[in-house]
Design a protein around this motif. Structure first.
Motif, PDB file in Angstrom:
ATOM      1  N   VAL A 152      13.273  -1.159  -2.339  1.00  0.00           N
ATOM      2  CA  VAL A 152      11.843  -1.448  -2.202  1.00  0.00           C
ATOM      3  C   VAL A 152      11.504  -2.839  -2.725  1.00  0.00           C
ATOM      4  O   VAL A 152      10.687  -3.561  -2.148  1.00  0.00           O
ATOM      5  CB  VAL A 152      11.004  -0.373  -2.923  1.00  0.00           C
ATOM      6  CG1 VAL A 152       9.528  -0.777  -2.977  1.00  0.00           C
ATOM      7  CG2 VAL A 152      11.153   0.970  -2.225  1.00  0.00           C
ATOM      8  N   GLY A 153      12.148  -3.242  -3.820  1.00  0.00           N
ATOM      9  CA  GLY A 153      11.876  -4.560  -4.388  1.00  0.00           C
ATOM     10  C   GLY A 153      10.679  -4.555  -5.322  1.00  0.00           C
ATOM     11  O   GLY A 153      10.059  -3.504  -5.582  1.00  0.00           O
ATOM     12  N   ASN A 154      10.314  -5.735  -5.807  1.00  0.00           N
ATOM     13  CA  ASN A 154       9.260  -5.867  -6.801  1.00  0.00           C
ATOM     14  C   ASN A 154       7.971  -6.505  -6.278  1.00  0.00           C
ATOM     15  O   ASN A 154       7.054  -6.763  -7.060  1.00  0.00           O
ATOM     16  CB  ASN A 154       9.760  -6.696  -7.993  1.00  0.00           C
ATOM     17  CG  ASN A 154      10.926  -6.018  -8.698  1.00  0.00           C
ATOM     18  OD1 ASN A 154      10.899  -4.805  -8.911  1.00  0.00           O
ATOM     19  ND2 ASN A 154      11.941  -6.799  -9.047  1.00  0.00           N
ATOM     20  N   ASP A 155       7.913  -6.804  -4.983  1.00  0.00           N
ATOM     21  CA  ASP A 155       6.710  -7.431  -4.443  1.00  0.00           C
ATOM     22  C   ASP A 155       5.518  -6.479  -4.558  1.00  0.00           C
ATOM     23  O   ASP A 155       5.651  -5.270  -4.323  1.00  0.00           O
ATOM     24  CB  ASP A 155       6.907  -7.816  -2.980  1.00  0.00           C
ATOM     25  CG  ASP A 155       7.887  -8.966  -2.820  1.00  0.00           C
ATOM     26  OD1 ASP A 155       8.128  -9.671  -3.825  1.00  0.00           O
ATOM     27  OD2 ASP A 155       8.410  -9.151  -1.703  1.00  0.00           O
ATOM     28  N   PRO A 156       4.350  -6.994  -4.909  1.00  0.00           N
ATOM     29  CA  PRO A 156       3.161  -6.142  -5.064  1.00  0.00           C
ATOM     30  C   PRO A 156       2.814  -5.403  -3.776  1.00  0.00           C
ATOM     31  O   PRO A 156       2.962  -5.930  -2.675  1.00  0.00           O
ATOM     32  CB  PRO A 156       2.066  -7.142  -5.446  1.00  0.00           C
ATOM     33  CG  PRO A 156       2.783  -8.303  -6.023  1.00  0.00           C
ATOM     34  CD  PRO A 156       4.071  -8.401  -5.254  1.00  0.00           C
ATOM     35  N   VAL A 157       2.329  -4.187  -3.936  1.00  0.00           N
ATOM     36  CA  VAL A 157       1.930  -3.330  -2.818  1.00  0.00           C
ATOM     37  C   VAL A 157       0.475  -2.924  -3.040  1.00  0.00           C
ATOM     38  O   VAL A 157       0.125  -2.467  -4.133  1.00  0.00           O
ATOM     39  CB  VAL A 157       2.819  -2.067  -2.755  1.00  0.00           C
ATOM     40  CG1 VAL A 157       2.279  -1.079  -1.731  1.00  0.00           C
ATOM     41  CG2 VAL A 157       4.252  -2.449  -2.427  1.00  0.00           C
ATOM     42  N   ASP A 158      -0.338  -3.106  -2.032  1.00  0.00           N
ATOM     43  CA  ASP A 158      -1.743  -2.735  -2.187  1.00  0.00           C
ATOM     44  C   ASP A 158      -1.903  -1.224  -2.254  1.00  0.00           C
ATOM     45  O   ASP A 158      -2.556  -0.702  -3.159  1.00  0.00           O
ATOM     46  CB  ASP A 158      -2.570  -3.298  -1.033  1.00  0.00           C
ATOM     47  CG  ASP A 158      -4.055  -3.002  -1.209  1.00  0.00           C
ATOM     48  OD1 ASP A 158      -4.631  -3.484  -2.198  1.00  0.00           O
ATOM     49  OD2 ASP A 158      -4.622  -2.266  -0.378  1.00  0.00           O
ATOM     50  N   ALA A 159      -1.301  -0.485  -1.304  1.00  0.00           N
ATOM     51  CA  ALA A 159      -1.499   0.960  -1.232  1.00  0.00           C
ATOM     52  C   ALA A 159      -0.175   1.668  -0.954  1.00  0.00           C
ATOM     53  O   ALA A 159       0.541   1.325  -0.023  1.00  0.00           O
ATOM     54  CB  ALA A 159      -2.509   1.311  -0.150  1.00  0.00           C
ATOM     55  N   LEU A 160       0.133   2.664  -1.785  1.00  0.00           N
ATOM     56  CA  LEU A 160       1.348   3.474  -1.655  1.00  0.00           C
ATOM     57  C   LEU A 160       0.964   4.908  -1.349  1.00  0.00           C
ATOM     58  O   LEU A 160       0.055   5.471  -1.977  1.00  0.00           O
ATOM     59  CB  LEU A 160       2.152   3.432  -2.955  1.00  0.00           C
ATOM     60  CG  LEU A 160       3.252   4.490  -3.137  1.00  0.00           C
ATOM     61  CD1 LEU A 160       4.393   4.260  -2.162  1.00  0.00           C
ATOM     62  CD2 LEU A 160       3.770   4.504  -4.567  1.00  0.00           C
ATOM     63  N   LEU A 161       1.656   5.513  -0.392  1.00  0.00           N
ATOM     64  CA  LEU A 161       1.468   6.923  -0.051  1.00  0.00           C
ATOM     65  C   LEU A 161       2.796   7.630  -0.212  1.00  0.00           C
ATOM     66  O   LEU A 161       3.786   7.252   0.402  1.00  0.00           O
ATOM     67  CB  LEU A 161       0.968   7.061   1.394  1.00  0.00           C
ATOM     68  CG  LEU A 161       0.853   8.480   1.952  1.00  0.00           C
ATOM     69  CD1 LEU A 161      -0.162   9.304   1.170  1.00  0.00           C
ATOM     70  CD2 LEU A 161       0.476   8.434   3.438  1.00  0.00           C
ATOM     71  N   ASP A 162       2.821   8.682  -1.045  1.00  0.00           N
ATOM     72  CA  ASP A 162       4.035   9.465  -1.275  1.00  0.00           C
ATOM     73  C   ASP A 162       3.837  10.848  -0.678  1.00  0.00           C
ATOM     74  O   ASP A 162       2.987  11.623  -1.151  1.00  0.00           O
ATOM     75  CB  ASP A 162       4.326   9.557  -2.776  1.00  0.00           C
ATOM     76  CG  ASP A 162       5.617  10.290  -3.068  1.00  0.00           C
ATOM     77  OD1 ASP A 162       6.580  10.144  -2.274  1.00  0.00           O
ATOM     78  OD2 ASP A 162       5.681  11.004  -4.093  1.00  0.00           O
ATOM     79  N   LEU A 163       4.606  11.168   0.360  1.00  0.00           N
ATOM     80  CA  LEU A 163       4.473  12.433   1.070  1.00  0.00           C
ATOM     81  C   LEU A 163       5.434  13.475   0.507  1.00  0.00           C
ATOM     82  O   LEU A 163       6.617  13.210   0.351  1.00  0.00           O
ATOM     83  CB  LEU A 163       4.742  12.216   2.565  1.00  0.00           C
ATOM     84  CG  LEU A 163       3.805  11.221   3.249  1.00  0.00           C
ATOM     85  CD1 LEU A 163       4.164  11.076   4.720  1.00  0.00           C
ATOM     86  CD2 LEU A 163       2.352  11.663   3.095  1.00  0.00           C
ATOM     87  N   GLY A 164       4.898  14.669   0.230  1.00  0.00           N
ATOM     88  CA  GLY A 164       5.694  15.671  -0.452  1.00  0.00           C
ATOM     89  C   GLY A 164       5.961  15.219  -1.876  1.00  0.00           C
ATOM     90  O   GLY A 164       7.090  15.231  -2.340  1.00  0.00           O
ATOM     91  N   THR A 165       4.910  14.850  -2.563  1.00  0.00           N
ATOM     92  CA  THR A 165       5.065  14.140  -3.841  1.00  0.00           C
ATOM     93  C   THR A 165       5.737  14.961  -4.925  1.00  0.00           C
ATOM     94  O   THR A 165       6.286  14.412  -5.882  1.00  0.00           O
ATOM     95  CB  THR A 165       3.692  13.618  -4.326  1.00  0.00           C
ATOM     96  OG1 THR A 165       3.888  12.642  -5.340  1.00  0.00           O
ATOM     97  CG2 THR A 165       2.803  14.754  -4.844  1.00  0.00           C
ATOM     98  N   GLY A 181      -2.414   4.403  -5.427  1.00  0.00           N
ATOM     99  CA  GLY A 181      -1.411   5.302  -4.867  1.00  0.00           C
ATOM    100  C   GLY A 181      -1.998   6.678  -4.611  1.00  0.00           C
ATOM    101  O   GLY A 181      -2.915   7.119  -5.307  1.00  0.00           O
ATOM    102  N   ILE A 182      -1.455   7.353  -3.607  1.00  0.00           N
ATOM    103  CA  ILE A 182      -1.852   8.725  -3.287  1.00  0.00           C
ATOM    104  C   ILE A 182      -0.590   9.547  -3.085  1.00  0.00           C
ATOM    105  O   ILE A 182       0.330   9.130  -2.385  1.00  0.00           O
ATOM    106  CB  ILE A 182      -2.718   8.789  -2.018  1.00  0.00           C
ATOM    107  CG1 ILE A 182      -4.040   8.040  -2.220  1.00  0.00           C
ATOM    108  CG2 ILE A 182      -3.006  10.239  -1.631  1.00  0.00           C
ATOM    109  CD1 ILE A 182      -4.934   8.025  -0.987  1.00  0.00           C
ATOM    110  N   THR A 207      -3.718   9.089  -7.315  1.00  0.00           N
ATOM    111  CA  THR A 207      -4.411  10.363  -7.199  1.00  0.00           C
ATOM    112  C   THR A 207      -3.551  11.334  -6.403  1.00  0.00           C
ATOM    113  O   THR A 207      -2.713  10.915  -5.594  1.00  0.00           O
ATOM    114  CB  THR A 207      -5.781  10.176  -6.517  1.00  0.00           C
ATOM    115  OG1 THR A 207      -6.501  11.402  -6.526  1.00  0.00           O
ATOM    116  CG2 THR A 207      -5.626   9.711  -5.074  1.00  0.00           C
ATOM    117  N   ILE A 208      -3.744  12.616  -6.652  1.00  0.00           N
ATOM    118  CA  ILE A 208      -2.933  13.667  -6.026  1.00  0.00           C
ATOM    119  C   ILE A 208      -3.834  14.496  -5.126  1.00  0.00           C
ATOM    120  O   ILE A 208      -4.934  14.878  -5.523  1.00  0.00           O
ATOM    121  CB  ILE A 208      -2.306  14.582  -7.105  1.00  0.00           C
ATOM    122  CG1 ILE A 208      -1.475  13.765  -8.092  1.00  0.00           C
ATOM    123  CG2 ILE A 208      -1.464  15.670  -6.458  1.00  0.00           C
ATOM    124  CD1 ILE A 208      -0.280  13.085  -7.479  1.00  0.00           C
TER     125      ILE A 208
END
Length: 346
Positions: A152-165, A181-182, A207-208
């Motif tokens: 993934v690296g270290n570059d900033p990410v505005d929005a992350l979505l984790d599916l099946g968190t 993040g969601i 948030t979850i």
């Protein structure tokens, strides 16, 4: 401070009216710390449910809080962005840390989160033996996480979505690079575990939410990074989940899938509810390609002599940033995504 052009006079007055009331300011202070239900808020503030609901409605009308449904429960949280939110954040930062009312609310919030964590831990403990048995079949989680962070690296990410968190671990792992993040999961028990873990680690940017991986309760094209960690092998139609994940990506966004390579451990079907016994690189590449993504990296984490499962990491990127023609919402890639997303719902 709030940017001078962020709010017009009328909007500024509306936000100040909404926030400038003791109960509503207390609510904002609590909701800035995480997701809470009306029941949680009535318990902390000692006020009636209709009164709390009325205050929440006023805060929602000026775009200060989010509301989302989880079964019979509605969760609330202060929004992550927007001029009204920045104004309220400035106001909250000016509040005295020694204020007796806010301090008491904070103490009650800590007690509520502690009780929530104990309940989540009880569920986690009941299932820990099963999860530990599966972990012993592949390389350590530490090795997987290290490889994942490298991919993934270290570059900033505005929005992350984790599916099946699940436990919310991915949201914790990448907290340093995303702005918001969601995490989505279909199991309310696992959502409780994830919330408790985020509370414990102090992860406040995530948030979850409860949701169906085949029909996500979110707007499409809104996330720079989407992750699916050890989820696809539980699904009857994993390709439909891949297409729905791709629908969430902003142009040029990245999808990371972590799952098992093909294997022959049939007992995992009965003992751990695995539907698919791993995925080949060719199969995954085909799904990603048809979803409008280009594979950028593949990593195989092979087991040592005592373990039997290879963990694979696939990194793919949405092609629309590279090819403007693909941005056309009526293009073939979007037709394919829609068709497969609908297939997953049927």
């Amino acid at each position: 401070m709030v940017d001078a052009q962020g709010l017009g006079l009328d909007a500024l007055v509306d936000v100040l009216k909404a926030a400038g009331e003791p109960t509503r300011m207390r609510l904002l202070a609590l909701l800035a710390a995480g997701d809470l239900t009306v029941t949680d808020l009535t318990e902390i503030l000692g006020q009636s449910q209709p009164r709390i609901s009325r205050h929440l409605k006023l805060l929602s009308e000026v775009a200060l809080i989010d509301r989302y449904q989880e079964g019979a429960w509605a969760y609330f949280r202060m929004k992550n962005e927007g001029a009204p939110v920045r104004l309220v954040q400035d106001m909250l930062s000016a509040a005295s840390r020694s204020d007796a009312v806010l301090a008491r609310d904070s103490e009650r919030l800590v007690a509520l989160k502690r009780a929530r964590a104990e309940k989540a831990q009880a569920y986690f403990s009941r299932n820990a033996g099963e999860w530990d048995a599966l972990r012993r079949l592949h390389v350590s989680e530490a090795d997987v996480e290290a490889a994942l962070k490298t991919v993934v690296g270290n570059d900033p990410v505005d929005a992350l979505l984790d599916l099946g968190t699940g436990t919310g671990r991915i949201l914790q792992l990448f907290e340093g690079i995303y702005r918001r993040g969601i995490g989505i999961d279909a199991s309310r028990d696992m959502l409780a575990v994830a919330r408790a873990n985020l509370d414990r680690s102090g992860t406040s940017k995530a948030t979850i939410r409860h949701g169906d991986i085949f029909n996500l309760p979110l707007d499409g094209q809104a996330f720079d990074l989407v992750t699916i960690h050890q989820v696809l092998h539980f699904l009857e139609q994993p390709e439909a989940a891949v297409f729905e994940a791709a629908r969430m990506l902003a142009p040029g966004g990245r999808l990371v899938i972590i799952d098992f390579a093909p294997h022959g451990l049939e007992h995992l079907r009965d003992e751990h509810a695995h539907v698919r016994l791993g995925f080949s690189h060719a199969t995954m590449a085909e799904w990603l390609e048809r979803a409008g993504l280009s594979v950028e990296d593949v990593v195989d984490l092979k087991p040592d002599s005592d373990r039997q499962l290879t963990v694979s990491i696939w990194l793919a990127r949405d092609r629309r940033a590279a090819d403007p023609k693909v941005n056309d919402n009526t293009g073939a890639g979007d037709v394919e995504r829609t068709r497969y997303a609908q297939a997953g719902r049927n």
